[in-house]
Design a protein around this motif. Sequence first.
Motif, mmCIF file in Angstrom:
data_model
loop_
_atom_site.group_PDB
_atom_site.id
_atom_site.type_symbol
_atom_site.label_atom_id
_atom_site.label_comp_id
_atom_site.label_asym_id
_atom_site.label_seq_id
_atom_site.Cartn_x
_atom_site.Cartn_y
_atom_site.Cartn_z
ATOM 1 N N PRO A 232 0.414 -1.285 0.033
ATOM 2 C CA PRO A 232 0.056 -0.278 -0.178
ATOM 3 C C PRO A 232 0.623 0.974 0.379
ATOM 4 C CG PRO A 232 -0.155 -1.309 1.670
ATOM 5 C CD PRO A 232 0.558 -2.226 1.340
ATOM 6 N N ALA A 233 0.402 2.521 -1.105
ATOM 7 C CA ALA A 233 1.023 3.605 -0.532
ATOM 8 C C ALA A 233 1.051 4.153 0.550
ATOM 9 C CB ALA A 233 0.358 4.025 -1.950
ATOM 10 N N GLN A 234 1.883 5.273 0.916
ATOM 11 C CA GLN A 234 2.350 5.876 1.889
ATOM 12 C C GLN A 234 1.490 5.261 3.025
ATOM 13 O OE1 GLN A 234 0.413 9.693 2.160
ATOM 14 N NE2 GLN A 234 0.889 9.997 0.218
ATOM 15 N N SER A 235 2.467 4.005 2.954
ATOM 16 C CA SER A 235 2.164 3.332 4.942
ATOM 17 C C SER A 235 3.716 3.194 5.490
ATOM 18 C CB SER A 235 1.783 2.011 3.646
ATOM 19 O OG SER A 235 3.082 1.272 3.355
ATOM 20 N N ILE A 236 4.881 3.750 4.930
ATOM 21 C CA ILE A 236 6.449 2.913 5.583
ATOM 22 C C ILE A 236 6.848 4.173 6.453
ATOM 23 C CG2 ILE A 236 8.642 2.142 4.917
ATOM 24 C CD1 ILE A 236 5.980 -0.230 4.424
ATOM 25 N N ASP A 237 7.389 4.315 7.081
ATOM 26 C CA ASP A 237 7.662 5.212 7.690
ATOM 27 C C ASP A 237 9.339 5.022 7.428
ATOM 28 O OD1 ASP A 237 6.012 6.358 9.716
ATOM 29 O OD2 ASP A 237 6.208 4.023 10.314
ATOM 30 N N THR A 238 9.966 4.257 7.964
ATOM 31 C CA THR A 238 11.751 4.741 6.869
ATOM 32 C C THR A 238 11.769 3.353 6.311
ATOM 33 O OG1 THR A 238 11.313 5.301 9.415
ATOM 34 C CG2 THR A 238 13.793 4.766 8.321
ATOM 35 N N ILE A 239 12.863 3.258 5.806
ATOM 36 C CA ILE A 239 13.758 2.672 4.669
ATOM 37 C C ILE A 239 14.745 3.078 4.761
ATOM 38 C CG2 ILE A 239 14.339 1.990 1.987
ATOM 39 C CD1 ILE A 239 10.993 3.135 1.635
ATOM 40 N N VAL A 240 15.573 1.366 5.531
ATOM 41 C CA VAL A 240 17.001 1.682 5.577
ATOM 42 C C VAL A 240 17.432 0.408 4.495
ATOM 43 C CG1 VAL A 240 18.699 0.654 6.602
ATOM 44 C CG2 VAL A 240 17.176 2.050 7.617
ATOM 45 N N THR A 241 18.331 0.502 3.607
ATOM 46 C CA THR A 241 19.055 -0.327 2.350
ATOM 47 C C THR A 241 20.133 0.459 1.492
ATOM 48 O OG1 THR A 241 17.387 -1.686 0.550
ATOM 49 C CG2 THR A 241 17.683 0.748 0.793
ATOM 50 N N SER A 242 20.499 -1.509 1.303
ATOM 51 C CA SER A 242 22.237 -1.286 0.282
ATOM 52 C C SER A 242 21.554 -1.466 -0.556
ATOM 53 C CB SER A 242 22.725 -1.787 1.577
ATOM 54 O OG SER A 242 23.604 -2.028 0.778
ATOM 55 N N PRO A 243 21.359 -1.333 -1.947
ATOM 56 C CA PRO A 243 21.533 -1.814 -3.045
ATOM 57 C C PRO A 243 22.283 -2.215 -3.765
ATOM 58 C CG PRO A 243 21.775 0.363 -3.960
ATOM 59 C CD PRO A 243 21.537 0.615 -2.142
ATOM 60 N N PRO A 244 21.969 -3.603 -4.794
ATOM 61 C CA PRO A 244 23.735 -4.331 -4.925
ATOM 62 C C PRO A 244 24.399 -3.076 -5.521
ATOM 63 C CG PRO A 244 21.928 -5.844 -5.971
ATOM 64 C CD PRO A 244 21.433 -4.296 -5.120
ATOM 65 N N TYR A 245 25.851 -3.156 -5.736
ATOM 66 C CA TYR A 245 26.529 -1.545 -6.268
ATOM 67 C C TYR A 245 26.938 -1.483 -7.433
ATOM 68 C CZ TYR A 245 27.295 -0.020 -1.233
ATOM 69 O OH TYR A 245 27.351 0.087 0.541
ATOM 70 N N ASN A 246 26.722 -3.191 -8.407
ATOM 71 C CA ASN A 246 27.377 -3.401 -9.598
ATOM 72 C C ASN A 246 28.510 -3.021 -9.487
ATOM 73 O OD1 ASN A 246 25.832 -3.758 -12.090
ATOM 74 N ND2 ASN A 246 26.246 -2.043 -13.415
ATOM 75 N N LEU A 247 28.652 -3.426 -8.764
ATOM 76 C CA LEU A 247 30.714 -3.963 -8.821
ATOM 77 C C LEU A 247 31.362 -4.117 -10.024
ATOM 78 C CD1 LEU A 247 31.403 -3.924 -5.140
ATOM 79 C CD2 LEU A 247 31.414 -1.997 -6.469
ATOM 80 N N LYS A 248 31.061 -5.171 -10.121
ATOM 81 C CA LYS A 248 31.365 -6.508 -11.035
ATOM 82 C C LYS A 248 31.932 -5.965 -12.719
ATOM 83 C CE LYS A 248 31.668 -10.726 -9.740
ATOM 84 N NZ LYS A 248 31.315 -11.825 -10.215
#
Length: 257
Positions: free
Chosen positions: A35-51
Amino acid sequence: MNQIQLCDMLLEDGLNKWLGKIHKGDTLELMARMPAQSIDTIVTSPPYNLKQSTGNGMKNGNGGKWPKAELINGYAGYDDCMPHGEYVAWQRECLNAMMRLLKPTGAIFYNHKWRVQGGLLQDRADIVAGFPVRQIIIWRRKGGINFNPGYFLPTYEVVYLITKPGFKLAPKANALGDVWEVSQESDNPHPAPFPPKLAQQCIGSTTGEVILDPFMGSGTTAIAAETEGRQWIGIEKSKDYCLLAKKRLTAHRELSA
Ligand SMILES: C[S@@+](CC[C@H](N)C(=O)[O-])C[C@H]1O[C@@H](n2cnc3c(N)ncnc32)[C@H](O)[C@@H]1O
């Protein structure tokens, strides 16, 4: 009045199905169902595309002076090797999906790493351009996988604080400053985990009740959320990492019981 209450209930019901669970699947597909507008905080680290990195031996697979670095092998079920333009477009799509999910008082802590590509600094401005970046936190983590003689050993990563207009820090969190010295995690089989303290510092700096990590990996954000007494939702594509996250969460709960 009734109608508004009904909408609130639907939003709650919708979100309840997601809470406290590791959802295995593609992050864009799953975020689109929340659902839209349902989250307070997002903490994340995506893959960095390091290859795709040219500066540190990742691309030719020798890993510079760290030939055994875990990331040389990539992730389980994800090769971390998109053409750069495609990677940027994907990450921007992910950030748009996250913005849709955030409440008007919410914030995203988006961890990334700058690198030298073909001899020139590539910061991540192309990913975050146009998103409401309020601050860049420096995560001083000490050594990285890079002994290139052409430039100094990178010793930090960044955490972009991307916010909706109503976002405010938790009381006193402002005093933490914008340079966080946190050692890397050594006791985790995932190739690129957050140190628990980093995730905890992000979450503890907010008053957000519901925390999402759309690239959950080994479950560090969920563990940090539980330590801070918050609710959480995790999304991860790899079955191996979902199982690892489950195992780490169970161990954490047993230790804190
Ligand atoms: C940098 S790691 C996150 C590590 C995590 N912060 C931790 O502490 O373990 C990025 C994660 O994104 C996952 N991933 C890659 N593509 C994905 C996708 N399309 N949907 C969901 N997860 C994905 C990878 O499997 C990897 O575990």
